[in-house]
Design a protein around this motif. Sequence first.
Motif, short mmCIF file in Angstrom:
data_model
loop_
_atom_site.label_atom_id
_atom_site.label_comp_id
_atom_site.label_asym_id
_atom_site.label_seq_id
_atom_site.Cartn_x
_atom_site.Cartn_y
_atom_site.Cartn_z
N ALA A 63 0.82 -1.22 0.00
CA ALA A 63 0.00 0.00 0.00
C ALA A 63 0.85 1.27 0.00
N PRO A 64 1.85 1.40 0.89
CA PRO A 64 2.67 2.61 0.84
C PRO A 64 3.37 2.81 -0.50
N GLN A 65 3.89 1.73 -1.06
CA GLN A 65 4.57 1.86 -2.35
C GLN A 65 3.61 2.29 -3.45
N GLU A 66 2.39 1.79 -3.43
CA GLU A 66 1.41 2.18 -4.43
C GLU A 66 0.99 3.64 -4.25
N ILE A 67 0.83 4.06 -3.00
CA ILE A 67 0.46 5.45 -2.73
C ILE A 67 1.54 6.39 -3.25
N LEU A 68 2.79 6.05 -3.00
CA LEU A 68 3.89 6.89 -3.49
C LEU A 68 3.94 6.91 -5.01
N ARG A 69 3.78 5.76 -5.62
CA ARG A 69 3.85 5.69 -7.08
C ARG A 69 2.70 6.44 -7.73
N ARG A 70 1.51 6.30 -7.21
CA ARG A 70 0.34 6.90 -7.84
C ARG A 70 0.16 8.38 -7.51
N SER A 71 1.05 8.93 -6.69
CA SER A 71 1.00 10.37 -6.37
C SER A 71 2.18 11.13 -6.97
N GLY A 72 3.13 10.40 -7.56
CA GLY A 72 4.33 11.05 -8.09
C GLY A 72 5.41 11.28 -7.06
N PHE A 73 5.26 10.70 -5.86
CA PHE A 73 6.23 10.90 -4.79
C PHE A 73 7.20 9.71 -4.65
N ALA A 74 7.14 8.76 -5.55
CA ALA A 74 7.96 7.56 -5.41
C ALA A 74 9.45 7.86 -5.46
N GLY A 75 9.86 8.90 -6.18
CA GLY A 75 11.27 9.19 -6.32
C GLY A 75 11.83 10.14 -5.29
N VAL A 76 11.01 10.59 -4.34
CA VAL A 76 11.47 11.60 -3.39
C VAL A 76 12.65 11.10 -2.56
N ALA A 77 12.52 9.92 -1.97
CA ALA A 77 13.57 9.41 -1.09
C ALA A 77 14.86 9.19 -1.87
N GLY A 78 14.77 8.65 -3.08
CA GLY A 78 15.97 8.41 -3.88
C GLY A 78 16.67 9.71 -4.25
N ARG A 128 -1.59 11.14 2.42
CA ARG A 128 -0.67 10.01 2.63
C ARG A 128 0.65 10.12 1.89
N PRO A 129 0.71 10.71 0.68
CA PRO A 129 2.03 10.83 0.03
C PRO A 129 3.05 11.57 0.90
N LEU A 130 2.63 12.59 1.59
CA LEU A 130 3.55 13.32 2.47
C LEU A 130 4.09 12.41 3.56
N TYR A 131 3.21 11.66 4.19
CA TYR A 131 3.63 10.79 5.29
C TYR A 131 4.65 9.76 4.84
N PHE A 192 -2.77 15.66 12.06
CA PHE A 192 -1.96 14.51 12.46
C PHE A 192 -1.65 13.62 11.25
N ASP A 193 -0.57 12.82 11.42
CA ASP A 193 -0.26 11.73 10.49
C ASP A 193 -1.36 10.67 10.52
N LEU A 197 -1.60 1.89 11.61
CA LEU A 197 -1.17 1.40 10.29
C LEU A 197 -0.80 -0.08 10.29
N ASP A 198 -0.58 -0.67 11.46
CA ASP A 198 -0.35 -2.11 11.49
C ASP A 198 -1.63 -2.86 11.12
N ALA A 199 -2.76 -2.27 11.46
CA ALA A 199 -4.04 -2.88 11.09
C ALA A 199 -4.37 -2.65 9.62
N ASP A 200 -4.01 -1.47 9.10
CA ASP A 200 -4.31 -1.16 7.70
C ASP A 200 -3.39 -0.02 7.26
N ALA A 201 -2.38 -0.36 6.47
CA ALA A 201 -1.39 0.63 6.02
C ALA A 201 -1.97 1.58 4.99
N ARG A 202 -3.18 1.37 4.54
CA ARG A 202 -3.81 2.26 3.57
C ARG A 202 -4.39 3.50 4.23
N ARG A 203 -4.44 3.56 5.53
CA ARG A 203 -5.21 4.60 6.21
C ARG A 203 -4.68 6.00 5.94
#
Length: 449
Positions: A63-78, A128-131, A192-193, A197-203
């Motif tokens: 879920a986090p990887q998809e959120i980053l990819r689908r928002s254009g934020f996937a390359g931020v950390a790199g 979520r992309p910011l988080y 807040f953030d 997220l252990d129950a559902d990382a999509r939140r």
Amino acid sequence: MRRIRTKTGVLGAALLTAAPLALVAPSATAATSDTTGNAAATASRPSAVTAPTAEEQRLSQRAPQEILRRSGFAGVAGTFGGGLARVHSYGEAKRYVADAGHGLWRRAVDRVQGRGPQGGDLSRDDDRPLYWARLGMTKALREWKPQFRLTDTRRNALLGALERGSRGQDSIDLPGGGHARNRVLRVVVTGFDPFQLDADARRSNPSGAAALALDGTTVRTSSGRLARVETAVFPVRWADFAAGTVERTLLPHFRRGPRQVDLFTTISQGRPGQFDLERTNGAWRGGYPDNARESRTETVPVPKGVPTVRPQPQWTTTTLPYARLASAGTGPFPVRDNTAVTEIPAGGGAPVERPDGPTPGSTARAGGGGDYLSNEIGYRATLLRDALKLKVPGGHLHTPVLKFGAGNTDPATGEVTDPDFVRNRTAITKQVRSILTAALSVAPVMMEK
């Protein structure tokens, strides 16, 4: 949130296009602040690469990887990590990390507010992309092996600067000047953030989405006055709050001066189907695990070095115009004046639920907003207000719970978004704006003092 019991400039610019305070450190997850560069820091042992935090470990999930990819934020950390590799001194690192943190916050705000490319098919209102992008950056900074000597203290100082900058905490810029009756009003809102997220990382967290949507905007009251809104977002971590992240952020804007705030509200996610204006905040931490999987059960600790009320009160009270807001018709969700608390009555005994607020001499076990970090941020903000004798409307607002659509409830197989999810988050953000405007409109006497 309610406890649910169930060349540095060039490097910074690169991140911006792809993509500062004093008190003690928040924790290993949000890092200490060391800006002195003194002999003690220099004498500290060299910093070793540390294991990812509990929050950073969740980054590898689908879920986090998809959120980053689908928002254009996937390359931020790199991009951030590549910039770090070209930093050759601690001074350069401080400038680069500060610029990168501010750049991430600005990029997230711009995306939510419709500026620049959307970056993917994920709706613009998403917090979520910011988080998740921030966590990618903190992980890269934690794993960085510079060619120069970097102590634990200094690495933690960099982590702290990254946290503050990427949360908008050190870029609140309220207007100054003007006569009290005609100047632009000054408003601070916090969110807040995402959490649990252990129950559902999509939140998602609608309070964080509202903060991004409102930052730097202007609202007009019913009387025609303008108000400038500045926002920040806070982590869901007990240790950061104990270390003073709330007070450090709010104190410059609560102190008397030409840019002193006229109204403030802390916001978090609460219960399904309604907004709650929390009448009373309690000085108790109930211990529910935070995003770092840590627990704290104790009286809310007040950090050293900030103004406070002595002896520490068990309860603080909202000064938001709760009765008027509850009847103002601000949107599709009802707005409730929540007066309930849980207390140990004077003289001791078992905790008792009180629907109409605390009784004299009682000990707090839950404010209207519960015993988690949403109650705590309300308590800390209003305690600081009282310590500074700040006579403005201020308190805590709980939003409705943001839910996925009926056919999208299983985190193991569900989509990271759906039309109901987006529609409800958009509606919550819109009503937060309406509540804020109504609060500014119905409390003119307090704001003109």
